[in-house]
Structure formats: C-alpha cells, structure tokens
Design a protein around this motif. Structure first.
Motif, PDB file in Angstrom:
ATOM      1  N   LEU A 194       0.643  -1.032  -0.147  1.00 14.82           N
ATOM      2  CA  LEU A 194      -0.132   0.215   0.053  1.00 14.82           C
ATOM      3  C   LEU A 194       0.889   1.282  -0.121  1.00 14.82           C
ATOM      4  O   LEU A 194       1.978   1.240   0.389  1.00 14.82           O
ATOM      5  N   PRO A 195       0.224   2.438  -0.326  1.00 15.25           N
ATOM      6  CA  PRO A 195       0.879   3.693  -0.218  1.00 15.25           C
ATOM      7  C   PRO A 195       1.305   3.962   1.147  1.00 15.25           C
ATOM      8  O   PRO A 195       0.655   3.405   2.039  1.00 15.25           O
ATOM      9  N   GLY A 196       2.284   5.020   1.302  1.00 18.88           N
ATOM     10  CA  GLY A 196       2.699   5.102   2.554  1.00 18.88           C
ATOM     11  C   GLY A 196       3.687   4.437   3.285  1.00 18.88           C
ATOM     12  O   GLY A 196       4.565   3.971   2.546  1.00 18.88           O
ATOM     13  N   ALA A 197       3.820   4.559   4.306  1.00 20.25           N
ATOM     14  CA  ALA A 197       5.241   3.744   5.093  1.00 20.25           C
ATOM     15  C   ALA A 197       5.264   2.109   5.037  1.00 20.25           C
ATOM     16  O   ALA A 197       3.943   1.720   4.780  1.00 20.25           O
ATOM     17  N   ALA A 198       6.201   1.483   5.396  1.00 17.07           N
ATOM     18  CA  ALA A 198       6.239   0.222   5.142  1.00 17.07           C
ATOM     19  C   ALA A 198       5.446  -0.323   6.015  1.00 17.07           C
ATOM     20  O   ALA A 198       4.870  -1.808   5.650  1.00 17.07           O
ATOM     21  N   ASN A 199       5.007  -0.029   7.070  1.00 21.19           N
ATOM     22  CA  ASN A 199       4.278  -0.614   8.133  1.00 21.19           C
ATOM     23  C   ASN A 199       2.656  -0.777   7.954  1.00 21.19           C
ATOM     24  O   ASN A 199       1.856  -1.103   8.607  1.00 21.19           O
TER      25      ASN A 199
END
Length: 470
Positions: A318-323
């Motif tokens: 997903l978009p955003g940070a790896a978490n």
C-alpha cells in the motif's frame, strides 16, 4: 569492543562474501556496531561505501556522468542511491558485499558458467527529460542508451495506461498492445541488438520509480510478448540480491493459506491449491485457515528445513510507510516491517511464493515494498503478483509453476514456462493434470467456470520473480 560481537561481525561479512548473501540488520543493532570501514574485508571484496543523505540518487550528477561516458560511475550512483532509497523506506540498514560495476560484469559471467543461462542486467532510470538505459552483460563493458522521447511524464503516462488495460480481464488486444509496444520500444528495443548478439536468455530488471510495478512480461515487440523471448526477474539493486545460484531439487515446500477471512474476500480455491502443491506436485506440508499462523510457520520451519514457503493469502502493498503493507495470516496481519520475524534466512528459504498479492500500481512506496520483498523477508527470491488474479488463473498458474520448478534450470525460467502455458492456451482447469489426478480435489464450481480461457495478460503477467532469479 566486545570480542564476541567482533567475532559475529567477521562471520557475517565473510559468510556474505562466500555465498553472495545479504544480511539485514535493524537500526538498534547497527547503533552498537562499528562503522563499515572498521570491518575486515573479505578476499576480493569491496567494502560498501558509507551511506548518508547525500547517497540518495542525484539525477543531475547521474546525467553528467553519462554525458562524460562514465557508465561505471553512473552504475555506482544508481546502486548506492537505490540502496539508500530502500533503506529509508524500510527504516533500517542492509549490510552487503558490495560489488563495483566491473565486479558485477564478472559475477554475471560466473553465473552464466554455473547455471548455463546467460543473464543481462538492465537499469532503467526515468529522468525529467529522458529515460536512461544501462545494459550490463557477462564479460563486456556496460553500455548506455538515452531515450529522448521517453521523458518522465510521458513514460509514466504510458505506463499507467498499460497497467490499466492489462489488469482488466475484459480488455481487448487493441486496448493494451499500443502501450505494451511503446514501452517495449523505449525499454527493450534499443538493447536488443546487444542482447541477441550475446544470446542473452534472462533479463534482470533494476527499475526506477514508477516502473517497478510494470508487468514487464506483457511488453510486446509487435510479434511477441517479452516473456516469450526471455526469463525475467525484478531486483531492487544488484548489490541487494543474494547472488548464490541454488537448486530446488529435493527441497520441501511448506504451503499455508486461508480460504476464509474476516476483512477480505474469500479465496475458495486455496484448499485445492495447497493440496495440489504438497501432495501431487511436490513434497511438503499444508496448513489451512486456523492453522495458518505465524507461530505455526516458525514451528514448522524449526522442525523441518523447508526450502520453499508458499503463502496463499491476501497481501497488500500500500501507499505510505512500510508498516502499512502486510500479509494476512488467519487472524493476524504481519506488516512489512515485521517480515523479518518469519526468520526465513536461517535456514535460508530459496523461494517465497505469495499467490494473492495486491499492489497499489504506480505508487512509489508500494513499489518499494513489492520490489524489496525478497530482501526484507530474508528469502533468496520471491514470486508474487502485482494484482489480485482470479482464483482460476492463480490456481492454474501455481500448479504450472511447481510442475516446471522440477525441471527448469533456474527459477525465472520455471515462472516463464508457467506463464507461457497460460498465454499459449496449453493450460486451464480442464487440462490441468495436477487437478485431475491425485488428492487435490475439484475446485469450486464458480472457479471452474471462470477458468476456461486464461491467455489474457491479466491472468499471467502479474506474477513476478523478485530477487535471485537463478
């Protein structure tokens, strides 16, 4: 320094040099370790240059180097810049056995001799005004091509059109072929005289932002899809790949998955997929639904050295940070930053298969998660899908994949043969021997009806080998 810690560091570096392996260490561990310059260099090794914010890829400097015909310097810039990019995304550092461009050439030559497959490395770097291509082949100097017509805006526009049409199973060839041909003309055609002259049969693709979620297998030259000509693999950077070729002969598979979910659509063909893989096509163990847990995966791996781990479940990049990205276990989401908890490096997993992934196509962060999957998970290689393929398409392609893994010389060729079986209408649910014999059982009726014709790129082009293709 504590003598035990120094001994451990020496073991890691020397082990990496001998096997071409990469060791990933988190920030907390790094803070207690010496700077890379303090580590003893293994024989024939080049220590990785120290990384800082200045290590991010400087496009203007890259262009300047290529203008001066300093192709080796440009490769060095890309390798270190993209390593830094992946480290920033994952929030940690990767220690590695760094190879200079001349050493990469020699490494490809050694791999050719050991595997019988001739591999070329292609860097594709979008810039505001043009596309930079660099080709590295065994035993020859790297070459550079500049594609003036493919500025970043136009390149990414065509890439978006291509992805949109390919992921639509109802699209017609005249919907997706124009973009497929244009991308081939920009990314592959300039390099093909050299590829043909050297009889290259395998391409490893090191792609820049906006290109890492391209279904490269479906690029088209007007006569053939790219997968009809080459085995393909996607890598984050050559220096982030475990380069040790390995045979899967005799390896056991741990196949796990779920057919029912609380927050996702069901995957009704998964029970048949797991049974076909572990009882008909391969030797191994299958765990379904409530037995599909992280704890059970680790317990099984502790008891038996499984060389292949197959996860038939939803996974989201997903978009955003790896978490934000994750693999869905039975009642638990394992986030991308937690992949190391699977402990796939010791003993090493040769191949991690994720058969039901979904990626935010074209999103830079989601692309980093997908392209870095093998590095972050600790496996030598991964096969995953860029989009969620139908149950019928996934079931047929996965059974074809495991059938060809038994005989193909390298993993990338096994995937290629599986994709060609669908493309050339040589495989569907009715023709699939693994599903008509043995203990696999019959797919649900709705899956059977949907699996009659699987030659559209939607069904086969999503599946991508990431990491070590050999």
């Amino acid at each position: 320094m504590n003598l035990l810690r120094l001994s451990l560091l020496i073991s890691l570096v020397v082990g990496a040099a001998s096997g071409g392996a990469i060791v990933s260490i988190d920030r907390a561990a790094i803070a207690q370790m010496p700077a890379p310059s303090a580590l003893p260099a293994a024989s024939g090794a080049t220590p990785a240059p120290a990384m800082s914010a200045a290590s991010r890829l400087d496009v203007n400097q890259l262009i300047q180097m290529l203008d001066q015909n300093d192709v080796s310097g440009a490769i060095r810039q890309v390798e270190l810049g993209w390593k830094y990019q992946f480290e920033q995304y994952y929030g940690g550092k990767f220690t590695l056995q760094y190879l200079e461009p001349e050493q990469i050439v020699r490494s490809l030559d050694r791999l050719h001799r050991s595997t019988g497959k001739k591999t070329a490395l292609i860097y594709a770097i979008p810039t505001p005004n043009h596309l930079e291509l660099i080709l590295v082949t065994p035993g020859t100097k790297p070459v550079h091509h500049r594609i003036a017509a493919a500025n970043r805006e136009e390149l990414l526009r065509v890439a978006k059109t291509f992805r949109t049409e390919v992921v639509n199973a109802a699209s017609q060839p005249n919907d997706y072929l124009p973009a497929a041909k244009q991308l081939h003309e920009w990314l592959i055609t300039p390099l093909e005289p050299a590829l043909k002259a050297q009889r290259v049969d395998t391409l490893i693709l090191c792609l820049g932002t906006g290109l890492r979620s391209l279904p490269m297998a479906a690029l088209h030259d007007g006569q053939q899809f790219l997968v009809e000509k080459y085995s393909l693999g996607l890598i984050p950077a050559f220096n982030l790949v475990d380069r040790h070729p390995a045979s899967l002969q005799g390896a056991k598979v741990l196949a796990m998955g779920a057919s029912e979910f609380q927050d996702h659509s069901p995957l009704p063909a998964v029970p048949v997929e797991l049974t076909a893989i572990t009882r008909t096509l391969w030797q191994g163990t299958s765990l379904l639904n409530q037995d599909f847990t992280v704890a059970n995966l680790k317990a099984q791996r502790a008891a038996t050295s499984y060389g292949i781990v197959h996860l038939a479940t939803h996974a989201e990049f997903l978009p955003g940070a790896a978490n934000q990205s994750y693999i869905q276990f039975w009642r638990q989401r394992l986030h991308l930053t937690q992949f190391r908890d699977l402990e796939l490096r010791i003993p090493i997993v040769q191949l991690l298969v994720l058969s039901a992934c979904q990626t935010a196509l074209g999103n830079p962060e989601a692309e980093l998660g997908f392209a870095g999957l093998a590095v972050q998970s600790g496996s030598r290689a991964a096969i995953a899908s860029l989009w969620s393929v139908s149950d019928a398409g996934t079931l047929v392609l996965m059974t074809e994949l495991y059938r060809h893994l038994k005989t193909a010389p390298i993993k990338a060729e096994a995937l290629r043969q599986a994709q060609l079986a669908l493309l050339k209408k040589q495989a569907n649910l009715n023709q699939n021997l693994a599903l008509r014999t043995g203990d696999a059982g019959s797919p649900p009726p709705d899956v059977t009806v949907a699996g009659a014709n699987l030659d559209h790129p939607y069904y086969w082009a999503a599946f991508t080998l990431i990491g070590n293709p050999w």
